[in-house]
Design an enzyme around this catalytic site. Structure first.
Site, short mmCIF file in Angstrom:
data_model
loop_
_atom_site.label_atom_id
_atom_site.label_comp_id
_atom_site.label_asym_id
_atom_site.label_seq_id
_atom_site.Cartn_x
_atom_site.Cartn_y
_atom_site.Cartn_z
N PHE A 45 0.64 -1.15 -0.15
CA PHE A 45 0.00 -0.13 0.01
C PHE A 45 0.88 1.16 -0.11
O PHE A 45 1.99 1.34 0.79
CB PHE A 45 -0.88 -0.02 1.43
CG PHE A 45 -1.95 -1.01 1.01
CD1 PHE A 45 -1.90 -2.36 1.23
CD2 PHE A 45 -3.44 -0.49 1.07
CE1 PHE A 45 -2.85 -3.46 1.11
CE2 PHE A 45 -4.44 -1.25 1.02
CZ PHE A 45 -4.24 -2.81 0.85
N ALA A 46 0.59 2.23 -0.72
CA ALA A 46 1.24 3.41 -0.94
C ALA A 46 0.34 4.65 -1.10
O ALA A 46 -0.15 4.88 -2.02
CB ALA A 46 2.17 3.47 -2.04
N TYR A 50 2.77 8.18 1.30
CA TYR A 50 4.03 7.01 1.19
C TYR A 50 4.29 6.48 -0.20
O TYR A 50 4.80 5.65 -0.37
CB TYR A 50 3.09 5.96 1.77
CG TYR A 50 3.37 5.95 3.73
CD1 TYR A 50 2.92 7.15 4.22
CD2 TYR A 50 3.84 5.04 4.26
CE1 TYR A 50 3.14 7.19 5.57
CE2 TYR A 50 4.06 4.87 5.66
CZ TYR A 50 3.59 6.11 6.20
OH TYR A 50 3.94 6.18 7.66
N ASP A 137 7.40 1.08 3.20
CA ASP A 137 8.49 2.06 3.93
C ASP A 137 9.75 1.28 4.20
O ASP A 137 10.14 1.37 5.26
CB ASP A 137 8.10 3.21 4.97
CG ASP A 137 7.28 2.26 5.82
OD1 ASP A 137 6.56 1.43 5.78
OD2 ASP A 137 7.50 2.67 6.93
N GLU A 227 -1.55 -4.89 13.50
CA GLU A 227 -0.42 -5.76 14.18
C GLU A 227 -0.89 -6.71 15.22
O GLU A 227 -0.60 -7.76 15.26
CB GLU A 227 0.57 -5.02 14.22
CG GLU A 227 1.95 -5.75 14.71
CD GLU A 227 3.24 -5.10 14.87
OE1 GLU A 227 3.92 -5.16 13.95
OE2 GLU A 227 3.30 -4.42 15.89
#
Ligand code: UD2
Length: 279
Positions: A45-46, A50, A137, A227
């Site tokens: 995902f960007a 990002y 990233d 997470e």
């Protein structure tokens, strides 16, 4: 035969290998995948700022990630025009999937589960055998290949791989569906790299999505967003392969202790205030 890595744990109590440099023979693995023609889907995902990480991510992936194998990158972004034109080797391709930009960085991170679920339903399950879901990233620094393939694969979080169980950063509030009580838990897995067979990853993302939405209804956000939910899932559904922190390193930890012989995939330093939405 002498164990090759007596300094680290190389097998879980449920007999899943923990992959460290020295625990596998690259030549044998390469040979056994010589005729493998399947596709390894990889989601990244960007969103918002990002997109700036995509170029390095894709260029270093071409050098080190699944080299010689068929990889289909699915780039989820709110700005398709910002996806760089990176030349890919034969058998490798990129698909761009447009997603909205959410106003909080936490939501961008968490909603990945939902978009991956939909992409599996609509296409990935018809297009690939394996699926890995990774952060953008990051850069690949050395080999990440077929040795990581398995049914359900988790990666040890580099910050906590040496911590005692009760120091893991699990969600400890009972109200959250990510709750793990003290005294339980095997490892602390990273949110930035998990994968496996497409249908196993589908079970993980649908469960995490459902649990994230249940949390939202009671207005609770787990300590480390999705997470935390991945950790709960992997406690109940043990990974069949666990990757050492070589596979997800953090530059802030320096070169690591003597057990880190090689850094394969690592975060890039980012100025949180500048790149993140709404902090
Ligand atoms: C950790 C995890 C991450 C996630 C997060 C939850 C690792 C290496 N990273 O990273 O996977 O579980 O904790 O708190 O284990 N993103 C965007 N645009 C944004 C914000 C995020 O595209 O504005 C995407 C991007 O793919 C990014 C990912 O979401 O790599 C995770 O966000 P992060 O890297 O800012 O989260 P971080 O560093 O806290």
């Amino acid at each position: 035969m002498e164990p090759k890595r007596p300094d680290v744990l190389t097998i879980t109590p449920w007999l899943a290998p923990i992959v460290w440099e020295g625990t596998f023979d690259m030549a044998i693995i390469k040979e056994s995948f010589k005729f493998y023609n399947g596709i390894i889907a990889t989601t990244v995902f960007a969103v918002a700022k990002y997109t700036r990480y995509l170029q390095d991510f894709l260029e270093t992936a071409e050098k080190h990630y699944m080299v010689g194998l068929n990889v289909h990158f699915y780039v989820f972004t709110d700005q398709p025009a910002a996806v760089p034109n990176v030349t890919l080797a034969a058998g490798r391709q990129i698909s761009i999937i447009k997603v909205p930009k959410f106003s909080r960085w936490q939501e961008i991170s968490m909603r990945r589960m939902e978009f991956i679920q939909v992409a599996i339903e609509e296409r990935i399950r018809h297009e690939a055998d394996y699926l890995f879901c990774v952060d953008v990233d990051m850069k690949f620094h050395s080999h990440v290949g077929a040795e990581i393939l398995g049914k359900l694969v988790g990666v040890l979080n580099p910050w906590l791989h040496q911590s005692a169980r009760d120091n893991f950063s699990y969600e400890r509030r009972l109200i959250s569906k990510a709750y793990i009580p003290y005294g339980q838990g095997d490892y602390y897995y990273a949110g930035g790299f998990f994968g496996g067979h497409v249908e196993d990853v589908y079970k993980l993302v649908t469960t995490c999505r459902k649990n994230l939405e249940a949390d939202k209804l009671v207005e609770v956000e787990a300590k480390w967003q999705e997470e935390s939910h991945v950790n709960r899932y992997m406690l109940l559904n043990k990974p069949t392969k666990v990757l050492s922190p070589e596979y997800l390193w953090d530059e802030e930890l320096g070169s690591g202790g003597s057990e880190i012989k090689i850094i394969r995939y690592a975060t890039v330093r980012k100025n949180m205030k500048e790149v993140r939405e709404n902090i």
